[in-house]
Motif scaffolding. Sequence first.
Motif, PDB file in Angstrom:
ATOM      1  N   UNK A  17       0.735  -1.275  -0.148  1.00 49.11           N
ATOM      2  CA  UNK A  17       0.016  -0.080  -0.042  1.00 49.11           C
ATOM      3  C   UNK A  17       0.891   1.307  -0.058  1.00 49.11           C
ATOM      4  N   UNK A  18       0.380   2.337  -0.690  1.00 44.37           N
ATOM      5  CA  UNK A  18       1.367   3.562  -0.892  1.00 44.37           C
ATOM      6  C   UNK A  18       1.563   4.157   0.489  1.00 44.37           C
ATOM      7  N   UNK A  19       0.426   4.010   1.396  1.00 40.55           N
ATOM      8  CA  UNK A  19       0.601   4.645   2.707  1.00 40.55           C
ATOM      9  C   UNK A  19       1.802   4.030   3.453  1.00 40.55           C
ATOM     10  N   UNK A  20       1.924   2.966   3.259  1.00 36.33           N
ATOM     11  CA  UNK A  20       3.343   1.988   3.786  1.00 36.33           C
ATOM     12  C   UNK A  20       4.448   2.539   3.222  1.00 36.33           C
ATOM     13  N   UNK A  21       4.449   2.330   1.714  1.00 38.51           N
ATOM     14  CA  UNK A  21       5.590   2.169   1.089  1.00 38.51           C
ATOM     15  C   UNK A  21       6.097   3.924   1.165  1.00 38.51           C
ATOM     16  N   UNK A  22       4.978   4.908   0.866  1.00 34.11           N
ATOM     17  CA  UNK A  22       5.626   6.163   0.908  1.00 34.11           C
ATOM     18  C   UNK A  22       5.982   6.911   2.355  1.00 34.11           C
ATOM     19  N   UNK A  23       5.169   6.664   3.254  1.00 30.26           N
ATOM     20  CA  UNK A  23       5.076   7.089   4.386  1.00 30.26           C
ATOM     21  C   UNK A  23       5.684   6.393   5.652  1.00 30.26           C
ATOM     22  N   UNK A  24       4.891   5.496   6.279  1.00 31.48           N
ATOM     23  CA  UNK A  24       5.210   4.581   7.024  1.00 31.48           C
ATOM     24  C   UNK A  24       6.466   3.750   7.096  1.00 31.48           C
ATOM     25  N   UNK A  25       6.942   3.191   6.004  1.00 29.34           N
ATOM     26  CA  UNK A  25       8.182   2.592   5.603  1.00 29.34           C
ATOM     27  C   UNK A  25       9.313   3.615   5.613  1.00 29.34           C
ATOM     28  N   UNK A  26       8.970   5.077   5.427  1.00 29.54           N
ATOM     29  CA  UNK A  26      10.339   5.923   5.358  1.00 29.54           C
ATOM     30  C   UNK A  26      10.421   6.516   6.881  1.00 29.54           C
ATOM     31  N   UNK A  27       9.642   6.217   7.596  1.00 31.76           N
ATOM     32  CA  UNK A  27       9.910   6.956   8.993  1.00 31.76           C
ATOM     33  C   UNK A  27      11.290   6.583   9.593  1.00 31.76           C
ATOM     34  N   UNK A  28      11.645   7.258  10.561  1.00 27.21           N
ATOM     35  CA  UNK A  28      12.757   6.856  11.160  1.00 27.21           C
ATOM     36  C   UNK A  28      12.519   5.744  12.466  1.00 27.21           C
ATOM     37  N   UNK A  29      13.674   5.358  12.616  1.00 28.07           N
ATOM     38  CA  UNK A  29      13.525   4.170  13.567  1.00 28.07           C
ATOM     39  C   UNK A  29      12.455   4.388  14.831  1.00 28.07           C
ATOM     40  N   UNK A  30      12.711   5.479  15.527  1.00 25.20           N
ATOM     41  CA  UNK A  30      12.040   5.898  16.709  1.00 25.20           C
ATOM     42  C   UNK A  30      10.480   5.772  16.665  1.00 25.20           C
ATOM     43  N   UNK A  31      10.117   6.569  15.426  1.00 25.70           N
ATOM     44  CA  UNK A  31       8.707   6.802  15.055  1.00 25.70           C
ATOM     45  C   UNK A  31       8.141   5.586  14.762  1.00 25.70           C
ATOM     46  N   UNK A  32       8.707   4.594  13.975  1.00 23.87           N
ATOM     47  CA  UNK A  32       8.135   3.107  13.750  1.00 23.87           C
ATOM     48  C   UNK A  32       7.901   2.510  15.200  1.00 23.87           C
ATOM     49  N   UNK A  33       8.547   2.589  15.872  1.00 21.63           N
ATOM     50  CA  UNK A  33       8.340   1.885  17.274  1.00 21.63           C
ATOM     51  C   UNK A  33       7.406   2.528  17.933  1.00 21.63           C
ATOM     52  N   UNK A  34       7.137   3.948  17.923  1.00 22.24           N
ATOM     53  CA  UNK A  34       6.070   4.583  18.490  1.00 22.24           C
ATOM     54  C   UNK A  34       4.664   4.141  17.922  1.00 22.24           C
ATOM     55  N   UNK A  35       4.749   4.073  16.602  1.00 21.50           N
ATOM     56  CA  UNK A  35       3.538   3.634  15.895  1.00 21.50           C
ATOM     57  C   UNK A  35       3.229   2.160  16.417  1.00 21.50           C
ATOM     58  N   UNK A  36       4.023   1.157  16.360  1.00 24.07           N
ATOM     59  CA  UNK A  36       3.932  -0.122  16.927  1.00 24.07           C
ATOM     60  C   UNK A  36       3.150  -0.169  18.277  1.00 24.07           C
ATOM     61  N   UNK A  37       3.691   0.708  19.202  1.00 30.35           N
ATOM     62  CA  UNK A  37       3.292   0.795  20.403  1.00 30.35           C
ATOM     63  C   UNK A  37       1.848   1.342  20.392  1.00 30.35           C
ATOM     64  N   UNK A  38       1.664   2.328  19.637  1.00 34.48           N
ATOM     65  CA  UNK A  38       0.404   2.956  19.369  1.00 34.48           C
ATOM     66  C   UNK A  38      -0.614   1.777  18.950  1.00 34.48           C
ATOM     67  N   UNK A  39      -0.141   1.011  18.167  1.00 32.22           N
ATOM     68  CA  UNK A  39      -1.237  -0.097  17.509  1.00 32.22           C
ATOM     69  C   UNK A  39      -1.396  -1.269  18.622  1.00 32.22           C
ATOM     70  N   UNK A  40      -0.311  -1.181  19.282  1.00 36.30           N
ATOM     71  CA  UNK A  40      -0.715  -2.472  20.621  1.00 36.30           C
ATOM     72  C   UNK A  40      -1.490  -1.990  21.403  1.00 36.30           C
ATOM     73  N   UNK A  41      -1.518  -0.435  21.895  1.00 39.37           N
ATOM     74  CA  UNK A  41      -2.279   0.121  22.997  1.00 39.37           C
ATOM     75  C   UNK A  41      -3.651   0.311  22.693  1.00 39.37           C
ATOM     76  N   UNK A  42      -3.915   0.636  21.364  1.00 38.28           N
ATOM     77  CA  UNK A  42      -5.070   0.530  20.486  1.00 38.28           C
ATOM     78  C   UNK A  42      -5.969  -0.729  20.662  1.00 38.28           C
ATOM     79  N   UNK A  43      -5.202  -1.509  20.146  1.00 35.75           N
ATOM     80  CA  UNK A  43      -5.630  -3.004  20.019  1.00 35.75           C
ATOM     81  C   UNK A  43      -6.260  -3.536  21.501  1.00 35.75           C
ATOM     82  N   UNK A  44      -5.467  -3.465  22.344  1.00 35.69           N
ATOM     83  CA  UNK A  44      -5.721  -4.025  23.838  1.00 35.69           C
ATOM     84  C   UNK A  44      -6.999  -3.086  24.354  1.00 35.69           C
ATOM     85  N   UNK A  45      -7.088  -1.810  24.026  1.00 38.49           N
ATOM     86  CA  UNK A  45      -8.257  -1.090  24.544  1.00 38.49           C
ATOM     87  C   UNK A  45      -9.654  -1.364  23.832  1.00 38.49           C
TER      88      UNK A  45
END
Length: 855
Positions: A48-76
């Motif tokens: 998906x272009x959202x991943x290829x052009x945006x998320x995939x190009x994020x710096x390392x720390x932002x990817x981890x922030x996004x992963x933690x965000x996804x985990x917390x949202x799922x759990x809630x």
Amino acid sequence: MGIFDKLKTAIKGNADAGVENFDNILQKTREEFLLTSSYFYDPSINKLSVYVDIVGKWENSKKIDFAVYCIEKICSNATERWGGPHNRIYEENQLRFAYIKQIFRSKLTIKGSDLKRIIVAIYNGTNKNKFNFQDWSLAFLLNQFSKQQKDHSVDQEAREALTVLKKHLESTASSYLEKEKTKLLEKIEDLLFEKEEGNIRSVLFLGEDDFTPVANSIIEGLQDRERFLWYELIAKAQKATGAKPSKKYITEAKAVITDLGTDKFKKTVQELFTTLINLKETVTEHRHNYSGAEYVYIEAVFLSSLNTEALKGLVWMCSLFHDQQTIQTISKLGDRCFKKIPQKGPSAPGVGNACLYTLANSKGLDGISQLSRLRLKIKQNNTLKIIEKYIQEAAAKHGVTTHEIEDLAVDDFKLKEGKREWNVGDFTAVLHIAGVGKSTIVWLKEDGKEQKSVPVVVKNKHATLLKKIKDVQKQVDQATSTQRDRFDRMLRSNREIKLEYFKERYVEHGLLGWVTNNLIFNFIGDDITIQAIRSKDKWITATGDEVNIEQYTQVSLWHPAVSTTGEVKLWRDYLIANKVLQPFKQAFREIYLLTEAEINTRTYSNRMASHILKQHQYVTLAKGRNWTARLIGAWDGGDQDTASLLLPEYNLRAEYWINALNADDAFNETGIWNYVTTDQIRFINTQTNELVDLIDVPAIPFSEALRDVDLFVGVASVGNDPTWRDSGGLPAYRDYWQAYSFGDLSEVAKNRKEILTGLIPRLKIANVTTIQDKFVVVKGKLRTYKIHIGSTNILMEPNDQYLCIVPDRSKKDNTGNIYLPFEGDNGLSVILSKAFMLAADDKITDSTITSQINR
């Protein structure tokens, strides 16, 4: 305060930072995904272009922030991974899981503090039972992290996080994820281990099976340095995934083996493989009650999936070695791993396929020779395709045909005219091939006299050489059986070879010279073809004339289907007159010529139709003759099958139609039909995929295909089972049993009749035994018996009362001293055994037989 509470207190993170942006990313992902699919089960977002052009190009720390965000949202807002209503929340959570997976498996630098954030987000005390470790893609996460920690110990933050993860994994019971959980725990243990000089972590076999305790005791019994290197090898072996090893995998393994020492590696790995070869399945009976009824099923376990991977890795490592012992052991291991467990399949196909790879990639042709042997033993269609592929690749590599590569791969074992000698102290050991799969070792004293058993001095002083001699004997017996079967199948191909090749590879070969010694060959010249057999280094025709084969240029195996009846009879008379024993039926081979009925039906034959076969027996026979066949059962599409045989030399495929016999719920506990019925035989042009008129099918492939099918019917038909009628069978089909058991003779039975006609007058029971129509008639002291030449079933006069005699396979065949012109017809031996027994019916003591005779 527990370790988990400390982690929560230590980690604040920036929980709200970028949440609004992350919500927007998820919304855009959902909109783009819906353009191509509305199915959100385990979605893929990596293109998906959202991943290829945006998320995939994020710096390392932002990817981890996004992963933690996804985990917390799922759990809630979710209660389980796959359940619940498929609404907006479900769809967004599936996309969040997909992002977690994609981030964890893509290139990501993970610090100890990052790992803490992720683990705390997952195990925050409120959702620990909702999802399992696989839902969170933790294997991908730890793979990334462990690669970055390869050469040093983890920091304190990571250690605390890994301890929490380990605690949760150990407290979770999930049988279907046991393999993955064990591997993850092993990786955690490796990360937690203090990597200091001289500190070695023990790595042993992990699977829950009978192999593990024996194998681990072998490893733990080694000296320290050797044991430490084996820990490293086992750790490497446990990472064996895929169909074949990478070059890097083999290179890294070779470095450890070199450090260990090749001989030490071989000694231990031989011990491990021998343990597995001799291992028996563990059988467990399970009982369950449901709706007041008790259900029982049997579970057989040979090797756990964890140990399958480890052993697969060790087998791959053996591709570095090409000695006879290693190749023989790998071949035996492959044979064991493809042995079928009832209602389950091959015992350990993953390890078996690794054995095939190692044999195919061994230097020289010994491995190909073993593949050729396994091809004749293994019954699984997909495995046979793998073996065929390896043999074809080897042939292409050497620039020869598959037939030639198999010729080249046959070891002569230093035999000369079927014999080999060893000087052992003051004795001479002489190995002599006595028959197919049979050989003897004779011990001669210095004066040439025979010693009845192995001399004691040889056992005491030459044990190593004695073992080698016995190993060679086993290999020779194995090879004569394999090559007999290969040449038997070669009759299908009508293969021609050059005279010089024939002499070098067959006549002068130590082992193949014996196998081909009693076979009849066509010698082909410019304008003449003559048939001859070897006798005392001379080539003789059926009329006894000597032939100079040097005047011919090509050679092929003679097939009776392309000779006249008179020529075939001459050869049969020659074999009997000279007491020549052929390794398989050649001169006495059943011949199937096109009938008037088949000319009229044009594209199909009904000659072998309308029979009732025991399905498992039929499928085993079909696969043993290189046909592709499958078991059918009480499931969708399980009511019919088409068995097929490829005949590549003729661009043909023979087909035999099979249908389920659905009567009285005659299927086993796995739903497989006990019986099948037979239908048409057809031939297909493999180049055009069109039906071929039978009149256009060459005589040899036509005869060979029908001969195979006649074998399936002749052996697997319920009419051959003397107990089928009395044990119940299928009541509606007892007329078939009666008609087959005592009906017209098949081609196989007609052949038997011809042999028995010439044989019976020379037997001790000749004065009480005759052949009348379809029967061998034996006049016993108490009654007269009629043995059907086809089914071998028996009727007793005067009222044609059926006599049930089940052959005892454990007893030695008492027809062993009777000359037969070929090997392999068990039915003929059964008829003779019954005739000898019934001729002296007053001496029978078996009450199950005498009660019927005296009835």
